[in-house]
Design a protein around this motif. Structure first.
Motif, PDB file in Angstrom:
ATOM      1  N   ILE A 325       2.875 -10.956  -1.920  1.00  0.00           N
ATOM      2  CA  ILE A 325       2.448 -12.357  -1.772  1.00  0.00           C
ATOM      3  C   ILE A 325       2.863 -12.899  -0.403  1.00  0.00           C
ATOM      4  N   ARG A 326       4.109 -12.626  -0.016  1.00  0.00           N
ATOM      5  CA  ARG A 326       4.583 -13.125   1.288  1.00  0.00           C
ATOM      6  C   ARG A 326       3.819 -12.495   2.446  1.00  0.00           C
ATOM      7  N   ALA A 327       3.312 -11.273   2.256  1.00  0.00           N
ATOM      8  CA  ALA A 327       2.562 -10.596   3.315  1.00  0.00           C
ATOM      9  C   ALA A 327       1.107 -11.039   3.365  1.00  0.00           C
ATOM     10  N   GLY A 328       0.700 -11.905   2.438  1.00  0.00           N
ATOM     11  CA  GLY A 328      -0.659 -12.435   2.467  1.00  0.00           C
ATOM     12  C   GLY A 328      -1.594 -11.869   1.434  1.00  0.00           C
ATOM     13  N   GLY A 329      -1.123 -10.972   0.568  1.00  0.00           N
ATOM     14  CA  GLY A 329      -1.981 -10.409  -0.472  1.00  0.00           C
ATOM     15  C   GLY A 329      -2.361 -11.454  -1.501  1.00  0.00           C
ATOM     16  N   ARG A 330      -3.643 -11.577  -1.799  1.00  0.00           N
ATOM     17  CA  ARG A 330      -4.094 -12.574  -2.767  1.00  0.00           C
ATOM     18  C   ARG A 330      -5.061 -12.006  -3.793  1.00  0.00           C
ATOM     19  N   THR A 331      -5.426 -10.720  -3.696  1.00  0.00           N
ATOM     20  CA  THR A 331      -6.335 -10.115  -4.660  1.00  0.00           C
ATOM     21  C   THR A 331      -5.815  -8.724  -5.028  1.00  0.00           C
ATOM     22  N   PRO A 332      -6.332  -8.136  -6.116  1.00  0.00           N
ATOM     23  CA  PRO A 332      -5.895  -6.795  -6.509  1.00  0.00           C
ATOM     24  C   PRO A 332      -6.186  -5.713  -5.466  1.00  0.00           C
ATOM     25  N   VAL A 333      -7.044  -5.996  -4.507  1.00  0.00           N
ATOM     26  CA  VAL A 333      -7.330  -5.010  -3.467  1.00  0.00           C
ATOM     27  C   VAL A 333      -6.060  -4.659  -2.698  1.00  0.00           C
ATOM     28  N   ALA A 334      -5.139  -5.601  -2.540  1.00  0.00           N
ATOM     29  CA  ALA A 334      -3.881  -5.331  -1.849  1.00  0.00           C
ATOM     30  C   ALA A 334      -3.064  -4.275  -2.594  1.00  0.00           C
ATOM     31  N   GLY A 335      -3.016  -4.371  -3.926  1.00  0.00           N
ATOM     32  CA  GLY A 335      -2.296  -3.374  -4.719  1.00  0.00           C
ATOM     33  C   GLY A 335      -2.954  -2.009  -4.657  1.00  0.00           C
ATOM     34  N   ILE A 336      -4.292  -1.990  -4.666  1.00  0.00           N
ATOM     35  CA  ILE A 336      -5.013  -0.727  -4.542  1.00  0.00           C
ATOM     36  C   ILE A 336      -4.748  -0.109  -3.165  1.00  0.00           C
ATOM     37  N   ALA A 337      -4.750  -0.950  -2.123  1.00  0.00           N
ATOM     38  CA  ALA A 337      -4.472  -0.469  -0.766  1.00  0.00           C
ATOM     39  C   ALA A 337      -3.048   0.076  -0.670  1.00  0.00           C
ATOM     40  N   HIS A 338      -2.103  -0.572  -1.348  1.00  0.00           N
ATOM     41  CA  HIS A 338      -0.709  -0.095  -1.352  1.00  0.00           C
ATOM     42  C   HIS A 338      -0.627   1.322  -1.898  1.00  0.00           C
ATOM     43  N   ALA A 339      -1.369   1.608  -2.974  1.00  0.00           N
ATOM     44  CA  ALA A 339      -1.377   2.972  -3.531  1.00  0.00           C
ATOM     45  C   ALA A 339      -2.008   3.953  -2.552  1.00  0.00           C
ATOM     46  N   GLY A 340      -3.084   3.544  -1.899  1.00  0.00           N
ATOM     47  CA  GLY A 340      -3.734   4.414  -0.921  1.00  0.00           C
ATOM     48  C   GLY A 340      -2.849   4.722   0.272  1.00  0.00           C
ATOM     49  N   PHE A 341      -2.144   3.722   0.790  1.00  0.00           N
ATOM     50  CA  PHE A 341      -1.239   3.944   1.923  1.00  0.00           C
ATOM     51  C   PHE A 341      -0.076   4.851   1.522  1.00  0.00           C
ATOM     52  N   LEU A 342       0.428   4.698   0.288  1.00  0.00           N
ATOM     53  CA  LEU A 342       1.498   5.579  -0.173  1.00  0.00           C
ATOM     54  C   LEU A 342       1.041   7.032  -0.216  1.00  0.00           C
ATOM     55  N   LEU A 343      -0.177   7.253  -0.684  1.00  0.00           N
ATOM     56  CA  LEU A 343      -0.731   8.604  -0.702  1.00  0.00           C
ATOM     57  C   LEU A 343      -0.830   9.155   0.714  1.00  0.00           C
ATOM     58  N   LEU A 344      -1.270   8.336   1.652  1.00  0.00           N
ATOM     59  CA  LEU A 344      -1.377   8.758   3.048  1.00  0.00           C
ATOM     60  C   LEU A 344       0.000   9.096   3.617  1.00  0.00           C
ATOM     61  N   PHE A 345       0.997   8.268   3.337  1.00  0.00           N
ATOM     62  CA  PHE A 345       2.360   8.536   3.805  1.00  0.00           C
ATOM     63  C   PHE A 345       2.864   9.860   3.249  1.00  0.00           C
ATOM     64  N   MET A 346       2.587  10.102   1.962  1.00  0.00           N
ATOM     65  CA  MET A 346       3.070  11.330   1.335  1.00  0.00           C
ATOM     66  C   MET A 346       2.446  12.562   1.988  1.00  0.00           C
TER      67      MET A 346
END
Length: 562
Positions: A325-346
């Motif tokens: 929320i503090r980073a500006g996320g306001r829709t579920p797309v932010a949570g989906i993007a978080h999972a995608g970035f974690l996969l990329l990091f891994m």
């Protein structure tokens, strides 16, 4: 035969994922850009936490990453909250560790599957609202107890003790730690202490920076550069695989299903409670409203999937949701993007993860445990009625020393008996002639409504303000299209209030303050007035005032009126 239209509308209201709601109302490129930035920010925070939580639970670090990726995606994709971030959380550590010790990893898979099915059933049976009625002393007691258990589980890696597996049982664990304390490593303790210091310092002077990741990177770089003799992820677990989560079903001891039901219920209970608490916190930060039953359904599906992909139990993570929320996320797309970035990091950083010292991860979890302990809430509840204090302390002690399942059961039963005792006292008081007095607080009388000056609203509460009805207080403010300048809360009909009621009232007062609304409590009886004083809810002469009756409350609203 087609379902009647009202039923379809009801199903949509209860279970439609917030993602569909957002897309139906319009989603722009600007929204996408904002959500991607928020998702990246949360992924940076979640990366070290996912590994640390997995190791603390007794499994390889990639299990935590797989959970954050698979469950995090599904919770955002199907969930009833716009900004919820899902994944493994610290609350599961004692339960998961104990299950693996007793039943093995296959047993954990079965417990997580069963917990997921329980959550799906709870959502379908519309139990989401009932889970909000857990008394505050029980929630705070087991949360604080879990934080102590997390700290104790990290002592081995914090001090670099040379010992085998740490026992799950409290007294055996304390005995084992005491026997091996002489084998402590100064290098491991130094790395852990440095990581804790870095995180605390960054949160004080640079709160927007990803403290966990920076502390982990510095601890890893220093221990590698100085060749410190500390245990790392690679030395204990081997290399972290740079691969996608694989769907597989390990050996599951189905013959022991009945034995595992209590543990599965505990996982489901924790997942449900923490996810709904996280959603409520998120609503308070964004002004939105989550769908509790839809959220439970999504949590259930996510836990089933996490188990089938070799992960851990998952739920909504309050801290990561707040970061989103503090980073500006306001829709579920932010949570989906978080999972995608974690996969990329891994996939990209897996070779480097093996160098991470376990002491650094233990230091991070110590900070998490301290945050989770919520010392202020614990102290606040200790000022409440004696019965609430007993429930709080007993739940806390049982969580630390015995079993979370037992702690929750005993806490809830004791709270229920306490409630029944309080209700019996209320019936006796109501029959007393000394309390049957003439009362001008007949809230719906037209002549009284006409007395209200412009910009003033009034609401009357009748009956005890205790844990089962405390959450309804938040609905009072939602009944008005615009925040009034002054709010009269008429409480002559409230014979008693408990700690949960005070907590709800405090949150209501804070919400009014944020909207610039003054509050007047009218007609307070002796028990509520005494408990409010005990818990330091006192009139300040401006934002909060007390009035002996409705007439005095009306007079107070005219003070400082425009």
């Amino acid at each position: 035969m087609s379902m009647p239209l009202p039923s379809l509308i009801e199903l949509q209201r209860l279970y439609e994922p917030k993602l569909l709601t957002v897309l139906r109302h319009g989603y722009t490129i600007g929204n996408l850009r904002q959500d991607l930035v928020a998702g990246l920010t949360v992924a940076v925070v979640a990366l070290p936490l996912a590994m640390a939580l997995a190791i603390a639970s007794g499994v390889a670090p990639e299990k935590g990453l797989h959970t954050a990726i698979v469950a995090g995606f599904l919770i955002s994709f199907l969930g009833g909250s716009k900004v919820q971030i899902g994944g493994p959380t610290a609350a599961f550590i004692p339960v998961v560790f104990a299950v693996i010790q007793k039943f093995g990893y296959g047993g954990l898979i079965l417990c997580t599957l069963l917990a997921g099915l329980m959550l799906i059933a709870a959502g379908l049976m519309r139990l989401g609202t009932l889970m909000k009625y857990i008394p505050q002393p029980v929630v705070t007691g087991f949360t604080a107890g879990i934080s102590v258990s997390i700290f104790l589980s990290q002592v081995k890696d914090l001090l670099g003790l040379r010992m085998g597996a740490v026992p799950a049982e409290f007294f055996a664990r304390m005995q084992a730690l005491a026997q091996h304390v002489a084998s402590a490593s100064s290098s491991a303790a130094l790395v852990a202490l440095a990581c804790v210091a870095f995180v605390v310092a960054l949160r004080r002077w640079r709160p927007a920076w990803p403290g966990f990741l920076i502390a982990l990177a510095i601890g890893t770089a220093c221990s590698t550069w100085l060749s410190l003799p500390v245990e790392t992820i690679a030395s204990r677990f081997g290399a972290v695989p740079a691969a996608l989560p694989q769907f597989h079903i390990p050996h599951i001891p189905f013959e022991r299903t009945l034995e595992m039901l209590p543990s599965a219920f505990t996982i489901a209970f924790l997942a449900g409670i923490e996810s709904l608490l996280s959603a409520v916190v998120a609503d308070g930060m964004t002004g939105g409203r989550h769908r509790s039953n839809g959220e439970l359904l999504a949590q259930g599906v996510a836990n089933v999937a996490a188990a089938l992909f070799g992960g851990l139990p998952a739920t909504g993570a309050i801290a990561r949701t707040a970061v989103n929320i503090r980073a500006g996320g306001r829709t579920p797309v932010a949570g989906i993007a978080h999972a995608g970035f974690l996969l990329l990091f891994m996939l990209l950083l897996a070779p480097l993860m093996g160098y991470v010292p376990l002491a650094a991860l233990a230091g991070i979890l110590v900070v998490v445990a301290w945050q989770m302990s919520d010392v202020e809430s614990f102290r606040h509840l200790m000022k409440g009625p004696i019965g609430d204090r007993v429930v709080l302390l007993l739940t806390f002690a049982l969580t630390v020393m015995f079993d979370l399942t037992v702690a929750i059961e005993v806490g809830l039963v004791l709270a229920a008996f306490l409630f029944m005792h309080r209700m019996s006292e209320v019936v006796e008081m109501q029959s007393s002639n000394s309390l049957i007095e003439a009362d001008d607080d007949n809230g719906d009388a037209p002549d009284q409504r006409a007395q209200l000056p412009p910009g003033v609203e009034a609401f009357q509460i009748s009956g005890p303000l205790f844990f089962a009805v405390a959450n309804r207080l938040d609905e009072v403010f939602n009944q008005f299209p615009a925040p009034p300048r002054c709010f009269i809360l008429r409480m002559r009909g409230v014979p008693l209030i408990d700690a949960s009621g005070v907590t709800a009232l405090t949150q209501f007062l804070q919400r009014c303050e944020r909207h610039g609304t003054r509050v007047i409590l009218s007609g307070l009886r002796s028990q509520p007035r005494q408990i409010l004083a005990q818990m330091h809810i006192e009139q300040d002469g401006d934002q909060l005032r007390f009035a002996k009756d409705f007439a005095e409350a009306i007079a107070l609203t005219r003070e400082n009126s425009p």
